[in-house]
Write a protein that holds these residues in place. Sequence first.
Motif, PDB file in Angstrom:
ATOM      1  N   ALA A  67       0.791  -1.108   0.105  1.00 56.64           N
ATOM      2  CA  ALA A  67      -0.063  -0.043   0.043  1.00 56.64           C
ATOM      3  C   ALA A  67       0.793   1.235  -0.068  1.00 56.64           C
ATOM      4  CB  ALA A  67      -0.778   0.155   1.282  1.00 56.64           C
ATOM      5  N   PRO A  68       0.354   2.400  -0.398  1.00 58.66           N
ATOM      6  CA  PRO A  68       1.206   3.619  -0.318  1.00 58.66           C
ATOM      7  C   PRO A  68       1.815   3.851   0.877  1.00 58.66           C
ATOM      8  CG  PRO A  68      -0.851   3.918  -1.613  1.00 58.66           C
ATOM      9  CD  PRO A  68      -0.997   2.513  -0.807  1.00 58.66           C
ATOM     10  N   SER A  69       1.096   3.746   2.098  1.00 59.11           N
ATOM     11  CA  SER A  69       1.622   3.856   3.192  1.00 59.11           C
ATOM     12  C   SER A  69       1.151   2.884   4.153  1.00 59.11           C
ATOM     13  CB  SER A  69       1.213   5.196   3.986  1.00 59.11           C
ATOM     14  OG  SER A  69       1.455   6.526   3.268  1.00 59.11           O
ATOM     15  N   ARG A  70       2.015   2.332   4.994  1.00 62.51           N
ATOM     16  CA  ARG A  70       1.491   1.253   5.907  1.00 62.51           C
ATOM     17  C   ARG A  70       2.458   1.518   7.422  1.00 62.51           C
ATOM     18  NH1 ARG A  70       4.021  -3.960   2.911  1.00 62.51           N
ATOM     19  NH2 ARG A  70       5.358  -2.583   1.907  1.00 62.51           N
ATOM     20  N   PRO A  71       1.897   0.916   8.342  1.00 64.46           N
ATOM     21  CA  PRO A  71       2.277   1.221   9.556  1.00 64.46           C
ATOM     22  C   PRO A  71       3.683   0.401   9.807  1.00 64.46           C
ATOM     23  CG  PRO A  71       0.121   0.262   9.947  1.00 64.46           C
ATOM     24  CD  PRO A  71       0.428   0.219   8.534  1.00 64.46           C
ATOM     25  N   VAL A  72       4.552   1.415  10.774  1.00 62.51           N
ATOM     26  CA  VAL A  72       5.980   0.576  10.959  1.00 62.51           C
ATOM     27  C   VAL A  72       6.000   0.046  12.207  1.00 62.51           C
ATOM     28  CG1 VAL A  72       8.336   1.301  10.872  1.00 62.51           C
ATOM     29  CG2 VAL A  72       6.783   2.384   9.421  1.00 62.51           C
ATOM     30  N   LEU A  73       6.386  -1.061  12.357  1.00 58.70           N
ATOM     31  CA  LEU A  73       6.637  -1.808  13.713  1.00 58.70           C
ATOM     32  C   LEU A  73       8.218  -1.845  13.775  1.00 58.70           C
ATOM     33  CD1 LEU A  73       4.942  -4.804  14.990  1.00 58.70           C
ATOM     34  CD2 LEU A  73       7.208  -5.062  14.663  1.00 58.70           C
ATOM     35  N   TYR A  74       8.705  -1.545  14.841  1.00 60.65           N
ATOM     36  CA  TYR A  74       9.976  -1.855  15.541  1.00 60.65           C
ATOM     37  C   TYR A  74       9.911  -3.077  16.416  1.00 60.65           C
ATOM     38  CZ  TYR A  74      14.351  -0.941  17.718  1.00 60.65           C
ATOM     39  OH  TYR A  74      15.574  -1.050  18.196  1.00 60.65           O
ATOM     40  N   ALA A  75      11.268  -4.007  16.359  1.00 64.10           N
ATOM     41  CA  ALA A  75      11.179  -4.907  17.139  1.00 64.10           C
ATOM     42  C   ALA A  75      12.746  -4.710  17.540  1.00 64.10           C
ATOM     43  CB  ALA A  75      11.077  -6.226  16.603  1.00 64.10           C
ATOM     44  N   ASP A  80      11.429  -6.510  22.992  1.00 64.97           N
ATOM     45  CA  ASP A  80      10.150  -5.768  22.808  1.00 64.97           C
ATOM     46  C   ASP A  80       9.754  -5.253  21.446  1.00 64.97           C
ATOM     47  OD1 ASP A  80      11.979  -3.719  24.955  1.00 64.97           O
ATOM     48  OD2 ASP A  80      11.403  -3.317  22.636  1.00 64.97           O
ATOM     49  N   ALA A  81       8.450  -5.190  21.148  1.00 63.43           N
ATOM     50  CA  ALA A  81       8.042  -4.806  19.788  1.00 63.43           C
ATOM     51  C   ALA A  81       6.714  -3.953  19.906  1.00 63.43           C
ATOM     52  CB  ALA A  81       7.992  -6.083  19.033  1.00 63.43           C
ATOM     53  N   GLY A  82       6.757  -3.055  18.976  1.00 63.91           N
ATOM     54  CA  GLY A  82       5.335  -2.662  18.614  1.00 63.91           C
ATOM     55  C   GLY A  82       5.281  -1.466  17.542  1.00 63.91           C
ATOM     56  N   LEU A  83       4.013  -0.750  17.221  1.00 60.57           N
ATOM     57  CA  LEU A  83       4.016   0.240  16.166  1.00 60.57           C
ATOM     58  C   LEU A  83       4.771   1.364  16.768  1.00 60.57           C
ATOM     59  CD1 LEU A  83       0.399  -0.316  15.065  1.00 60.57           C
ATOM     60  CD2 LEU A  83       2.455  -1.430  14.076  1.00 60.57           C
ATOM     61  N   ILE A  84       5.502   2.090  15.712  1.00 58.25           N
ATOM     62  CA  ILE A  84       6.170   3.378  16.131  1.00 58.25           C
ATOM     63  C   ILE A  84       5.735   4.504  15.269  1.00 58.25           C
ATOM     64  CG2 ILE A  84       7.986   2.270  17.308  1.00 58.25           C
ATOM     65  CD1 ILE A  84       9.697   3.101  14.804  1.00 58.25           C
ATOM     66  N   LEU A 158       4.621   9.728  19.111  1.00 56.39           N
ATOM     67  CA  LEU A 158       5.281   8.493  19.463  1.00 56.39           C
ATOM     68  C   LEU A 158       4.341   7.818  20.339  1.00 56.39           C
ATOM     69  CD1 LEU A 158       7.461   6.445  19.132  1.00 56.39           C
ATOM     70  CD2 LEU A 158       8.703   7.729  21.100  1.00 56.39           C
ATOM     71  N   TRP A 159       3.696   8.436  21.173  1.00 50.83           N
ATOM     72  CA  TRP A 159       2.993   7.827  22.439  1.00 50.83           C
ATOM     73  C   TRP A 159       1.601   7.350  21.676  1.00 50.83           C
ATOM     74  CZ3 TRP A 159      -1.904   9.355  24.234  1.00 50.83           C
ATOM     75  CH2 TRP A 159      -2.214   8.479  25.478  1.00 50.83           C
ATOM     76  N   GLN A 160       1.026   7.992  21.019  1.00 51.63           N
ATOM     77  CA  GLN A 160      -0.036   7.304  20.249  1.00 51.63           C
ATOM     78  C   GLN A 160       0.147   6.268  19.410  1.00 51.63           C
ATOM     79  OE1 GLN A 160      -1.398  11.400  18.404  1.00 51.63           O
ATOM     80  NE2 GLN A 160      -2.717  11.705  20.095  1.00 51.63           N
ATOM     81  N   SER A 161       1.517   6.387  18.728  1.00 53.13           N
ATOM     82  CA  SER A 161       1.733   5.132  17.817  1.00 53.13           C
ATOM     83  C   SER A 161       1.923   3.700  18.539  1.00 53.13           C
ATOM     84  CB  SER A 161       2.877   5.752  17.084  1.00 53.13           C
ATOM     85  OG  SER A 161       2.880   6.646  16.062  1.00 53.13           O
TER      86      SER A 161
END
Length: 196
Positions: A67-75, A80-84, A158-161
């Motif tokens: 897709a043109p824009s996708r969420p980014v996940l950091y591991a 620990d891991a999650g969306l940023i 960042l907090w919301q992400s």
Amino acid sequence: MLDDISLLRRIAAAPSVSDVLRDFVEFDVEDVASVHDSTARLSSSVSLRVIACDGTAGRFFLVGTEAPSRPVLYASSEGDAGLIGSSLAITLATIVAMPNWHDLLGFSGGGGDLDQMRRAQAWLEKGMRRTHPDLDQLQAFLVGELELDVLEDPVLTLWQSVRATDPTETFIDEGDGGLPWGPLFGDWTIERLMRR
């Protein structure tokens, strides 16, 4: 803002940009081939595409189908891991505004206390400015070259992400034992460093 693929192409085509991203915010697109990601997955089986790594074997992934824009996940390398970010452009705008973003998450008082994060950011930024007297110039260079938005409140962004990470969606790396990874929000407060 540029879409994900355009941003990645721009970074790859400009060594001066990729060098600053690697050295300043630890977003390394050049060494990504060395990162083993074939065993990384989400519990829902939503696809992951590794796009960058950091200096500690942490990995950045685009989440979902093309897709043109996708969420980014950091591991991270620490389990620990999650969306940023809701997109690559938002992620880069956030980490350029706060190169210490990962440390900041560690000082979120358990569960992601926004007030604790704001206090930590004020303290961490002072240290960042001591080690990087050219901080403003580096940030301006990346914002200009990558056509990033200047975030009004990067701590809130960042907090919301990170809060948008689905608690039922688990990051798993079979190469690391196959156990579910924990959240990005840490338990410490900035007093832990202030006492030193």
